[in-house]
Every structure is written in structure tokens, then in C-alpha cells.
Write a protein that holds these residues in place. Structure first.
Motif, PDB file in Angstrom:
ATOM      1  N   VAL A   1      19.854  -6.386 -14.751  1.00 53.89           N
ATOM      2  CA  VAL A   1      18.655  -7.376 -14.911  1.00 53.89           C
ATOM      3  C   VAL A   1      17.916  -7.977 -13.645  1.00 53.89           C
ATOM      4  O   VAL A   1      19.439  -8.471 -12.808  1.00 53.89           O
ATOM      5  CB  VAL A   1      19.889  -8.691 -15.368  1.00 53.89           C
ATOM      6  N   TYR A   2      17.092  -7.966 -13.453  1.00 55.98           N
ATOM      7  CA  TYR A   2      16.653  -8.563 -12.106  1.00 55.98           C
ATOM      8  C   TYR A   2      15.590  -9.802 -12.100  1.00 55.98           C
ATOM      9  O   TYR A   2      15.986  -9.943 -12.980  1.00 55.98           O
ATOM     10  CB  TYR A   2      15.113  -7.335 -11.893  1.00 55.98           C
ATOM     11  N   ASP A   3      16.344 -10.613 -10.556  1.00 52.63           N
ATOM     12  CA  ASP A   3      15.358 -11.579 -11.136  1.00 52.63           C
ATOM     13  C   ASP A   3      14.365 -12.232  -9.606  1.00 52.63           C
ATOM     14  O   ASP A   3      13.614 -10.640  -8.987  1.00 52.63           O
ATOM     15  CB  ASP A   3      16.605 -12.798  -9.770  1.00 52.63           C
ATOM     16  N   GLU A   4      14.110 -12.831  -9.499  1.00 56.56           N
ATOM     17  CA  GLU A   4      12.823 -12.797  -8.844  1.00 56.56           C
ATOM     18  C   GLU A   4      12.698 -12.579  -6.863  1.00 56.56           C
ATOM     19  O   GLU A   4      12.104 -12.255  -6.329  1.00 56.56           O
ATOM     20  CB  GLU A   4      12.314 -14.418  -8.454  1.00 56.56           C
TER      21      GLU A   4
ATOM     22  N   PRO B   1      11.205  -5.369  -8.675  1.00 57.66           N
ATOM     23  CA  PRO B   1      10.065  -4.270  -7.727  1.00 57.66           C
ATOM     24  C   PRO B   1       8.648  -5.759  -7.472  1.00 57.66           C
ATOM     25  O   PRO B   1       8.346  -6.508  -8.069  1.00 57.66           O
ATOM     26  CB  PRO B   1       9.789  -3.615  -9.359  1.00 57.66           C
ATOM     27  N   GLY B   2       8.234  -5.063  -6.628  1.00 56.80           N
ATOM     28  CA  GLY B   2       7.938  -5.878  -5.787  1.00 56.80           C
ATOM     29  C   GLY B   2       6.622  -6.817  -6.705  1.00 56.80           C
ATOM     30  O   GLY B   2       6.070  -7.726  -6.801  1.00 56.80           O
ATOM     31  N   ASP B   3       6.009  -6.079  -8.267  1.00 54.56           N
ATOM     32  CA  ASP B   3       4.422  -6.112  -8.811  1.00 54.56           C
ATOM     33  C   ASP B   3       5.652  -7.278 -10.083  1.00 54.56           C
ATOM     34  O   ASP B   3       4.344  -7.802 -10.542  1.00 54.56           O
ATOM     35  CB  ASP B   3       3.957  -5.344 -10.130  1.00 54.56           C
TER      36      ASP B   3
ATOM     37  N   VAL C   1      15.226  -7.866 -17.315  1.00 57.49           N
ATOM     38  CA  VAL C   1      15.417  -6.412 -17.724  1.00 57.49           C
ATOM     39  C   VAL C   1      13.951  -5.874 -17.883  1.00 57.49           C
ATOM     40  O   VAL C   1      13.557  -4.539 -17.524  1.00 57.49           O
ATOM     41  CB  VAL C   1      16.396  -6.101 -18.826  1.00 57.49           C
ATOM     42  N   MET C   2      12.840  -6.818 -18.361  1.00 54.01           N
ATOM     43  CA  MET C   2      11.719  -6.198 -18.573  1.00 54.01           C
ATOM     44  C   MET C   2      11.090  -5.517 -17.091  1.00 54.01           C
ATOM     45  O   MET C   2      10.319  -4.957 -17.069  1.00 54.01           O
ATOM     46  CB  MET C   2      10.799  -7.334 -19.331  1.00 54.01           C
ATOM     47  N   ALA C   3      11.669  -6.307 -15.797  1.00 52.52           N
ATOM     48  CA  ALA C   3      10.705  -6.432 -14.900  1.00 52.52           C
ATOM     49  C   ALA C   3      11.268  -5.261 -14.155  1.00 52.52           C
ATOM     50  O   ALA C   3      10.049  -4.837 -13.044  1.00 52.52           O
ATOM     51  CB  ALA C   3      11.293  -7.642 -13.777  1.00 52.52           C
ATOM     52  N   GLU C   4      12.467  -4.514 -14.296  1.00 51.19           N
ATOM     53  CA  GLU C   4      11.935  -2.867 -14.161  1.00 51.19           C
ATOM     54  C   GLU C   4      10.817  -2.263 -14.299  1.00 51.19           C
ATOM     55  O   GLU C   4      10.358  -1.546 -13.418  1.00 51.19           O
ATOM     56  CB  GLU C   4      12.634  -2.296 -14.947  1.00 51.19           C
ATOM     57  N   SER C   5       9.853  -2.822 -15.922  1.00 50.89           N
ATOM     58  CA  SER C   5       8.845  -2.132 -15.722  1.00 50.89           C
ATOM     59  C   SER C   5       7.607  -3.375 -15.560  1.00 50.89           C
ATOM     60  O   SER C   5       7.480  -4.512 -16.853  1.00 50.89           O
ATOM     61  CB  SER C   5       8.423  -1.853 -17.004  1.00 50.89           C
ATOM     62  N   PRO C   6       6.943  -3.412 -14.708  1.00 50.93           N
ATOM     63  CA  PRO C   6       6.414  -4.717 -14.890  1.00 50.93           C
ATOM     64  C   PRO C   6       5.103  -4.777 -15.317  1.00 50.93           C
ATOM     65  O   PRO C   6       4.849  -5.415 -15.779  1.00 50.93           O
ATOM     66  CB  PRO C   6       5.752  -4.538 -12.666  1.00 50.93           C
ATOM     67  N   GLU C   7       4.549  -3.723 -16.337  1.00 49.53           N
ATOM     68  CA  GLU C   7       3.349  -3.605 -16.864  1.00 49.53           C
ATOM     69  C   GLU C   7       3.440  -4.223 -18.485  1.00 49.53           C
ATOM     70  O   GLU C   7       3.582  -5.113 -19.129  1.00 49.53           O
ATOM     71  CB  GLU C   7       2.675  -2.265 -17.041  1.00 49.53           C
TER      72      GLU C   7
ATOM     73  N   LEU D   1       6.837  -6.579 -18.767  1.00 46.16           N
ATOM     74  CA  LEU D   1       7.248  -7.912 -18.088  1.00 46.16           C
ATOM     75  C   LEU D   1       5.095  -8.610 -18.332  1.00 46.16           C
ATOM     76  O   LEU D   1       5.576  -9.557 -18.563  1.00 46.16           O
ATOM     77  CB  LEU D   1       7.165  -7.768 -17.095  1.00 46.16           C
ATOM     78  N   ALA D   2       4.277  -8.390 -17.618  1.00 42.20           N
ATOM     79  CA  ALA D   2       3.212  -8.645 -17.490  1.00 42.20           C
ATOM     80  C   ALA D   2       2.387  -8.885 -19.294  1.00 42.20           C
ATOM     81  O   ALA D   2       2.447  -9.596 -19.240  1.00 42.20           O
ATOM     82  CB  ALA D   2       2.021  -7.579 -16.336  1.00 42.20           C
ATOM     83  N   GLY D   3       3.207  -7.822 -19.620  1.00 41.70           N
ATOM     84  CA  GLY D   3       1.910  -7.828 -20.836  1.00 41.70           C
ATOM     85  C   GLY D   3       2.819  -8.549 -22.632  1.00 41.70           C
ATOM     86  O   GLY D   3       2.221  -9.088 -22.840  1.00 41.70           O
ATOM     87  N   TYR D   4       4.017  -9.089 -22.161  1.00 42.13           N
ATOM     88  CA  TYR D   4       5.176  -9.288 -22.789  1.00 42.13           C
ATOM     89  C   TYR D   4       4.377 -10.869 -22.768  1.00 42.13           C
ATOM     90  O   TYR D   4       4.231 -11.936 -23.583  1.00 42.13           O
ATOM     91  CB  TYR D   4       5.904  -9.210 -22.807  1.00 42.13           C
ATOM     92  N   ASN D   5       4.193 -10.785 -21.179  1.00 42.84           N
ATOM     93  CA  ASN D   5       4.099 -13.020 -20.970  1.00 42.84           C
ATOM     94  C   ASN D   5       2.490 -13.206 -21.385  1.00 42.84           C
ATOM     95  O   ASN D   5       2.666 -14.520 -21.182  1.00 42.84           O
ATOM     96  CB  ASN D   5       3.767 -12.690 -19.486  1.00 42.84           C
ATOM     97  N   ALA D   6       2.279 -12.095 -21.462  1.00 44.34           N
ATOM     98  CA  ALA D   6       0.293 -12.546 -22.004  1.00 44.34           C
ATOM     99  C   ALA D   6      -0.024 -12.695 -23.267  1.00 44.34           C
ATOM    100  O   ALA D   6      -0.668 -13.121 -23.758  1.00 44.34           O
ATOM    101  CB  ALA D   6      -0.339 -11.039 -20.994  1.00 44.34           C
TER     102      ALA D   6
END
Length: 184
Positions: free
Chosen positions: A6-9, A13-15, A36-42, A44-49
């Protein structure tokens, strides 16, 4: 069981860091789901979009909450049921409506019940919804655009529900009051 970080800011990962920083500004904290989603920045970005687009969709506010809670209940996602119940209550969705959604019970409001039923059919029938169910949804005052907005919400919840199942995402303290256990 595979363990997910479980990452934080600060350590993601950088992206993913800018997305987590934005989430923290928006919500006041980084949810464990986003962490958790931050492991895959893509992812995370897709979910947020998708989340942003669903929030802008043409569905009325209470209907959006009905989609998110119903899909999460049917997918057995304890994290998302707790989170969306909390958010729905803060958005002034009546407690009795939230409780009925969490229990999978019919709603008194015919338009909202049509949303619950269509969402349920989409999830349980994997998108192969009966024409009669779509017609009932339209007859309850909804539009074809609303049908597709429900598809968007179900797609968004599929990403988060499945992530939570695989990662066993820990529940955030902010959602603890609405903790929910999936029926066995």
C-alpha cells in the motif's frame, strides 16, 4: 497469498506519485485502494479517469451511489461497500436507501429501484441484460444515455472490486463505520 504494498505519495512508483498527491488533496488522505493500485500507475490512472467520467455522467447523484453500492455488493467487495456507503451518506442519500442497497433489498423509489435492478442485472449477467430489463429502466424515466452511464459505473467498480479481492486491501479508517461483510 501474494502481498501487495500500500503505497503513498512519497514511496509509490514515480508515475503514480502525482495521482496519489492529487488524491490526497482531493480527499485529505490517500485511500488504501489507491495505494494498492499505485503498483500499476496505468491501473490507477485508468480507475481515476473512469471515476472522474462517472462523476460527470448524466445519472442523478443518488443513482450514481446506487450503481456503485449495488455493483460492489454483488461483487462481494467489502472495501468498496464500506467506502461507497460512507460517501453516499455524506452526500445525503437517506440511510434507509443505503441500508437497502447494502442488503440487496428493493427500493421504494421506482426510478432508483430501476437503477438498482439494471446494475444488478449487468453485474450478475455479465452485461447480457434482458431487453425487458432495459425497457423497464427506460419506463422508469431513465434514458438510453443513463443505460450506458450504468455500464461506465459497473466498469469502474469492476476495476476496484477485483483489485480489492486480489490484494485484500485493508479498510481505511474513514470507511470503518460502514464496514460490511459479504454474505457467505
Amino acid at each position: 497469498m501474494a502481498e501487495f504494498t500500500v503505497y503513498d505519495e512519497t514511496d509509490a512508483p514515480g508515475d503514480a506519485r502525482p495521482q496519489l498527491e492529487a488524491a490526497k488533496k482531493r480527499m485529505g488522505f490517500v485511500t488504501t485502494l489507491n495505494g494498492v493500485m499505485a503498483e500499476s500507475p496505468e491501473l490507477l490512472a485508468g480507475y481515476n479517469a473512469l471515476s472522474e467520467q462517472f462523476n460527470k455522467s448524466s445519472l442523478p447523484g443518488h443513482a450514481k451511489h446506487a450503481v456503485l453500492i449495488t455493483a460492489s455488493v454483488l461483487n462481494g467487495c467489502e472495501y468498496c461497500v464500506a467506502a461507497h456507503s460512507t460517501v453516499a451518506l455524506r452526500a445525503r442519500v437517506p440511510a434507509e436507501v443505503v441500508e437497502a442497497l447494502r442488503a440487496g433489498r428493493p427500493l421504494d423509489d421506482p426510478a432508483l429501484e430501476a437503477v438498482r435492478r439494471l446494475t444488478g442485472a449487468m453485474v450478475t449477467q455479465r452485461g447480457w441484460v434482458d431487453d425487458a430489463e432495459v425497457e423497464a429502466f427506460l419506463a422508469a424515466g431513465h434514458t438510453r444515455r443513463h443505460v450506458l452511464d450504468v455500464v461506465l459505473g459497473v466498469g469502474m467498480k469492476t476495476l476496484s472490486n477485483y483489485t480489492n479481492h486480489i490484494a485484500h486491501t485493508p479498510l481505511d479508517p474513514a470507511w470503518k463505520e460502514q464496514e460490511w461483510t459479504a454474505p457467505s
